[in-house]
Design an enzyme around this catalytic site. Sequence first.
Site, PDB file in Angstrom:
ATOM      1  N   GLU A   5       1.083  92.344 -17.603  1.00  0.00           N
ATOM      2  CA  GLU A   5       1.064  93.759 -18.014  1.00  0.00           C
ATOM      3  C   GLU A   5      -0.364  94.290 -17.925  1.00  0.00           C
ATOM      4  O   GLU A   5      -1.306  93.621 -18.379  1.00  0.00           O
ATOM      5  CB  GLU A   5       1.585  93.825 -19.450  1.00  0.00           C
ATOM      6  N   THR A  32      -1.976  94.395 -15.384  1.00  0.00           N
ATOM      7  CA  THR A  32      -2.673  93.557 -14.395  1.00  0.00           C
ATOM      8  C   THR A  32      -2.623  94.206 -13.013  1.00  0.00           C
ATOM      9  O   THR A  32      -3.452  93.903 -12.167  1.00  0.00           O
ATOM     10  CB  THR A  32      -2.029  92.163 -14.323  1.00  0.00           C
ATOM     11  N   ASP A  33      -1.647  95.099 -12.800  1.00  0.00           N
ATOM     12  CA  ASP A  33      -1.470  95.616 -11.419  1.00  0.00           C
ATOM     13  C   ASP A  33      -2.678  96.428 -10.952  1.00  0.00           C
ATOM     14  O   ASP A  33      -3.206  96.196  -9.863  1.00  0.00           O
ATOM     15  CB  ASP A  33      -0.138  96.380 -11.237  1.00  0.00           C
ATOM     16  N   SER A  44      18.805 117.985 -11.865  1.00  0.00           N
ATOM     17  CA  SER A  44      18.996 116.699 -12.528  1.00  0.00           C
ATOM     18  C   SER A  44      20.009 116.840 -13.642  1.00  0.00           C
ATOM     19  O   SER A  44      19.902 117.756 -14.461  1.00  0.00           O
ATOM     20  CB  SER A  44      17.664 116.199 -13.101  1.00  0.00           C
ATOM     21  N   ALA A  78      11.578 104.552 -22.120  1.00  0.00           N
ATOM     22  CA  ALA A  78      11.939 103.259 -22.703  1.00  0.00           C
ATOM     23  C   ALA A  78      11.156 102.125 -22.060  1.00  0.00           C
ATOM     24  O   ALA A  78      11.454 100.954 -22.270  1.00  0.00           O
ATOM     25  CB  ALA A  78      13.443 103.023 -22.567  1.00  0.00           C
ATOM     26  N   GLY A  79      10.172 102.479 -21.250  1.00  0.00           N
ATOM     27  CA  GLY A  79       9.344 101.441 -20.623  1.00  0.00           C
ATOM     28  C   GLY A  79      10.078 100.703 -19.523  1.00  0.00           C
ATOM     29  O   GLY A  79       9.706  99.585 -19.160  1.00  0.00           O
ATOM     30  N   LEU A  80      11.137 101.303 -18.988  1.00  0.00           N
ATOM     31  CA  LEU A  80      11.933 100.638 -17.947  1.00  0.00           C
ATOM     32  C   LEU A  80      11.707 101.295 -16.595  1.00  0.00           C
ATOM     33  O   LEU A  80      12.465 101.099 -15.662  1.00  0.00           O
ATOM     34  CB  LEU A  80      13.419 100.669 -18.327  1.00  0.00           C
ATOM     35  N   ASP A 125       5.671  99.250 -10.512  1.00  0.00           N
ATOM     36  CA  ASP A 125       7.006  99.793 -10.756  1.00  0.00           C
ATOM     37  C   ASP A 125       7.688 100.224  -9.459  1.00  0.00           C
ATOM     38  O   ASP A 125       8.884  99.974  -9.250  1.00  0.00           O
ATOM     39  CB  ASP A 125       6.929 100.968 -11.735  1.00  0.00           C
ATOM     40  N   TYR A 171      -3.286 105.191 -21.645  1.00  0.00           N
ATOM     41  CA  TYR A 171      -3.136 104.353 -20.436  1.00  0.00           C
ATOM     42  C   TYR A 171      -4.384 104.511 -19.570  1.00  0.00           C
ATOM     43  O   TYR A 171      -4.971 103.526 -19.111  1.00  0.00           O
ATOM     44  CB  TYR A 171      -1.874 104.781 -19.683  1.00  0.00           C
TER      45      TYR A 171
HETATM   46  C1  GAF Z   1       3.263 101.235 -16.343  1.00  0.00           C
HETATM   47  C2  GAF Z   1       2.613 101.481 -15.007  1.00  0.00           C
HETATM   48  F1  GAF Z   1       3.339 102.405 -14.285  1.00  0.00           F
HETATM   49  C3  GAF Z   1       2.462 100.213 -14.198  1.00  0.00           C
HETATM   50  O1  GAF Z   1       1.758 100.463 -13.023  1.00  0.00           O
HETATM   51  C4  GAF Z   1       1.779  99.118 -15.029  1.00  0.00           C
HETATM   52  O2  GAF Z   1       0.400  99.350 -15.110  1.00  0.00           O
HETATM   53  C5  GAF Z   1       2.428  99.008 -16.402  1.00  0.00           C
HETATM   54  O3  GAF Z   1       2.515 100.259 -17.055  1.00  0.00           O
HETATM   55  C6  GAF Z   1       1.679  98.056 -17.297  1.00  0.00           C
HETATM   56  O4  GAF Z   1       1.775  96.770 -16.788  1.00  0.00           O
HETATM   57  O5  GAF Z   1       4.589 100.824 -16.185  1.00  0.00           O
END
Ligand code: GAF
Length: 379
Positions: A32, A34-35, A66, A122-124, A171, A223
């Site tokens: 997480e 890390t991308d 939508s 929801a973080g999905l 994502d 973020y």
């Molecule tokens: C979100 C971001 F969109 C991803 O790129 C990633 O950084 C994530 O948070 C955290 O791992 O989903």
Amino acid sequence: MRAAAARWFRDCYGRDPAGVWHAPGRVNLIGEHTDYNEGYVLPFALAQGVRAAARRRDDGVLELCSRQAPGPAVRVAAGPPTPGGVPGWAGYAAGVAWALMEAGYAVGGARVAIDADLPQGAGLSSSAALECATAVALTGLYGIAIAPPELARLARRAENDFVGVPTGIMDQSASLECARGHALLLDCRSLAMAQVPLDPAAAGVELLVLDTRARHEHAGGSYTSRRRACERAAALLGVPALRDVTDLAQLDRLRDPVLRRRARHVVTDNRRVLEVTALLRSGDVAGMGPLLTESHRSLRDDFEVSWPQADVAVGAATAAGALGARMMGGGFGGSVIVLVAAGRAARVVAAVGEEYDRRNWPAPALVPAAAEAGAYLMT
Ligand code: GAF
């Protein structure tokens, strides 16, 4: 589901779509934040996602509606839309048209009707699913063949440079490139990837996703501030990205204790991705439990992106016998992932529910989470 999206298109535009494209949300097993540090991630695609029913328009206009955002269709004039110029949910879709045009692809107008069964916030990864559904729909309508890694890059560009949220590539890659029954090991620097078999049932365990019902919003500054802190730490250490730090002792050179903790999370989570990958390859799915919980502690204490409902869920789940648990996604709201031995799910979910109840929080929602395929044209 195809039929429902096609019906929605007819409700919006009074005729049939030329096709219905699906792009899924994702669960991230581990790795997480890390991308964007050019490290590793290990997501898998959900069955749930976003459907884009679509049909060409010959006048270059892009029309978007939508089911989840009632109101008249959003109309984007012919030609490349202006970054930041399409507010709300439609910006993610218009941004994809913009990114494709900017890259020189000849996408024209379209009518697009969006339908989703993925909770937002929801973080999905509902935003990436919307981008990717639009991307496969527009390229499908105009017969444009783009390799999935490049399409993921363009969909991410929509989010970064059109909507203005500086997310990484995880994502969109997950939504476009995951394979059924597998997690996707992605090296976010080289974009090299490997499909890693993921079959919890065969290993006698279950992966649960609990939506904590606390909502997150990446457009908020937290973020971005984490991302900037990582960039500052890498610059102070003289490396291109935190991915290049493998020895924790290197971090002692960071005087600022906050930067040191932020960097430590990235370095240790990168390691954990590779450890979990090795465990999955050896069939030891249960073995990743402690690594999930370590990742949660690291996100909570070092990276400081967890939230109270996630901490309580992880604590209650592990106390009730879960093998491991952690918050998932960007943080500050969303879902947790919990690994349990087969047959223990009900007890663990009840234990989390009791702790929520004691705090008068709405009960967490159990989200079905099987590893499914990335985006496709529904037939
Ligand atoms: C979100 C971001 F969109 C991803 O790129 C990633 O950084 C994530 O948070 C955290 O791992 O989903």
